[in-house]
Design an enzyme around this catalytic site. Structure first.
Site, mmCIF file in Angstrom:
data_model
loop_
_atom_site.group_PDB
_atom_site.id
_atom_site.type_symbol
_atom_site.label_atom_id
_atom_site.label_comp_id
_atom_site.label_asym_id
_atom_site.label_seq_id
_atom_site.Cartn_x
_atom_site.Cartn_y
_atom_site.Cartn_z
ATOM 1 N N HIS A 158 -42.562 -15.006 -9.114
ATOM 2 C CA HIS A 158 -42.141 -15.298 -7.748
ATOM 3 C C HIS A 158 -41.174 -14.210 -7.304
ATOM 4 O O HIS A 158 -40.475 -13.616 -8.133
ATOM 5 C CB HIS A 158 -41.488 -16.677 -7.672
ATOM 6 C CG HIS A 158 -42.471 -17.801 -7.756
ATOM 7 N ND1 HIS A 158 -42.632 -18.750 -6.765
ATOM 8 C CD2 HIS A 158 -43.395 -18.111 -8.698
ATOM 9 C CE1 HIS A 158 -43.581 -19.606 -7.105
ATOM 10 N NE2 HIS A 158 -44.065 -19.234 -8.281
ATOM 11 N N ARG A 199 -53.681 -22.814 -4.185
ATOM 12 C CA ARG A 199 -52.982 -23.877 -4.925
ATOM 13 C C ARG A 199 -51.476 -23.692 -4.803
ATOM 14 O O ARG A 199 -50.812 -24.330 -4.009
ATOM 15 C CB ARG A 199 -53.450 -23.875 -6.386
ATOM 16 C CG ARG A 199 -53.120 -25.163 -7.155
ATOM 17 C CD ARG A 199 -51.681 -25.230 -7.648
ATOM 18 N NE ARG A 199 -51.330 -24.138 -8.538
ATOM 19 C CZ ARG A 199 -50.097 -23.950 -8.990
ATOM 20 N NH1 ARG A 199 -49.121 -24.756 -8.636
ATOM 21 N NH2 ARG A 199 -49.833 -22.916 -9.783
ATOM 22 N N ASP A 200 -50.913 -22.767 -5.563
ATOM 23 C CA ASP A 200 -49.465 -22.568 -5.550
ATOM 24 C C ASP A 200 -48.968 -22.157 -4.172
ATOM 25 O O ASP A 200 -47.866 -22.514 -3.755
ATOM 26 C CB ASP A 200 -49.087 -21.510 -6.594
ATOM 27 C CG ASP A 200 -47.599 -21.464 -6.882
ATOM 28 O OD1 ASP A 200 -46.846 -22.239 -6.276
ATOM 29 O OD2 ASP A 200 -47.181 -20.654 -7.725
ATOM 30 N N HIS A 222 -46.771 -14.872 -14.216
ATOM 31 C CA HIS A 222 -46.800 -15.453 -12.875
ATOM 32 C C HIS A 222 -45.398 -15.277 -12.298
ATOM 33 O O HIS A 222 -44.458 -15.934 -12.752
ATOM 34 C CB HIS A 222 -47.176 -16.931 -12.997
ATOM 35 C CG HIS A 222 -47.152 -17.705 -11.721
ATOM 36 N ND1 HIS A 222 -48.295 -18.231 -11.151
ATOM 37 C CD2 HIS A 222 -46.136 -18.077 -10.910
ATOM 38 C CE1 HIS A 222 -47.980 -18.891 -10.049
ATOM 39 N NE2 HIS A 222 -46.666 -18.807 -9.888
ATOM 40 N N CYS A 250 -42.475 -23.892 -5.557
ATOM 41 C CA CYS A 250 -42.620 -25.205 -6.187
ATOM 42 C C CYS A 250 -41.838 -26.249 -5.408
ATOM 43 O O CYS A 250 -40.626 -26.102 -5.224
ATOM 44 C CB CYS A 250 -42.130 -25.153 -7.627
ATOM 45 S SG CYS A 250 -42.179 -26.753 -8.467
ATOM 46 N N ASN A 285 -44.649 -16.503 -4.127
ATOM 47 C CA ASN A 285 -45.122 -15.639 -5.207
ATOM 48 C C ASN A 285 -45.123 -14.181 -4.755
ATOM 49 O O ASN A 285 -44.956 -13.878 -3.571
ATOM 50 C CB ASN A 285 -46.566 -16.017 -5.568
ATOM 51 C CG ASN A 285 -46.710 -17.450 -5.991
ATOM 52 O OD1 ASN A 285 -46.695 -17.763 -7.169
ATOM 53 N ND2 ASN A 285 -46.867 -18.361 -5.035
#
Length: 303
Positions: free
Chosen positions: A204, A11-12, A202, A235, A244
């Site tokens: 990065h 996803r990310d 979470h 993002c 990430n």
């Protein structure tokens, strides 16, 4: 000590890639990851395929996954009630609702004020409880915003408290643009323990502090850490937000520190190398390039 590592690469990770993978290939990606021992994989995002073409066809991905590995829980990201409706209809049993802690970023990312997103979260939490769906909430830009700068931790904690009171199963603090340092992480995670909820982070690695932040979060009681295979991600609506922390880098650190993850590092490395070939460019992670230390330093005396 034990920690749950949530893989967010499908996803990310993929949402910031120039190459768009088919739903079938994204499902194959998830299946490969599930074989590494990961217990949770953020597989899809139920967002507009026009705005984020890398995430188009979420329902097709879930169908292609089928029943899958019973030991792995697939999770879908949602930004609104429409996204929740789509997720519920696929049969997924876990969702993550995400919004940003700052007005400017949240307006650009979700076309809503922070108060509107909190209101939406409350509605979705109530619906999820009725539907038997586990619902976590991600507070994006918890440490810094690309438009408003550093974020007041008191504001972030106040948002987290509202969501905990509403019944969220898990609260995740996201350093969306990679500006956090251990001092900030230590304070936010420590203070969040009073919420009585599962607390996670979470990170990065935009400015190289991601793994250090993850370690401090664990020390302060975080039970969940997000990571992305190969360090891919970012993002699309946050200028300069790069990948990430890499899952294999995180697992290597945890393993060598004697922290249980239940994840096979060698298999993770294999998936990262496969992904590099699929995406046709080197990944940001480091451990996948060189492998583990042999013999493991954990077998050596300290000092």
């Amino acid at each position: 000590m034990k920690v749950s590592v949530v893989e967010v690469g499908p996803r990310d990770g993929l949402q910031n890639e120039g190459k768009i993978l088919s739903p079938e290939l994204r499902a194959e990606f998830c299946k490969r990851l599930s074989k590494t021992g990961l217990s949770r994989i953020e597989a899809v995002s139920f967002v507009s395929g026009t705005r984020v073409p890398q995430m188009a066809g979420a329902e097709e991905v879930i169908r292609a996954l089928g029943d899958g590995d019973k030991k792995t829980r697939y999770v879908g990201l949602i930004l609104n009630e429409r996204g929740y409706d789509r997720l519920r209809d696929t049969g997924l049993k876990e969702a993550r609702f995400a919004f940003a802690a700052t007005e400017t970023f949240n307006l650009r990312n979700q076309n809503a004020s922070v108060a509107q997103s909190v209101s939406t979260a409350r509605k979705i939490i109530a619906r999820a409880r009725t539907d038997g769906i586990r619902l976590g909430v991600i507070i994006g830009a918890s440490f810094g915003c690309p438009f408003e700068g550093y974020v007041d931790p008191g504001k972030v904690l106040a948002l987290a408290e509202q969501l905990a009171e509403a019944g969220a199963d898990e609260i995740i603090f996201a350093d969306t643009i990679g500006v956090a340092v251990p001092r900030q992480v230590k304070y936010l995670i420590r203070e969040a323990q009073r919420l009585g909820k599962s607390v996670g982070a979470h990170f990065h690695n935009t400015r190289g502090t991601g793994i250090a932040n993850a370690y401090v979060a664990l020390e302060e009681g975080a039970s969940v850490l997000d990571a992305s295979i190969g360090g891919i991600g970012g993002c699309p609506f946050a200028p300069g937000a790069s990948g990430n922390i890499a899952t294999e880098d995180l697992v290597y650190m945890l393993e060598e520190e004697g922290i249980e993850t239940g994840i096979d590092l060698d298999q993770l490395i294999s998936v990262a190398r496969w992904l590099q070939d699929i995406l046709e460019h080197p990944l940001a992670g480091q451990v996948y390039r060189v492998g583990r230390c042999v013999p493991s330093i954990s077998s050596k005396p300290a000092g």
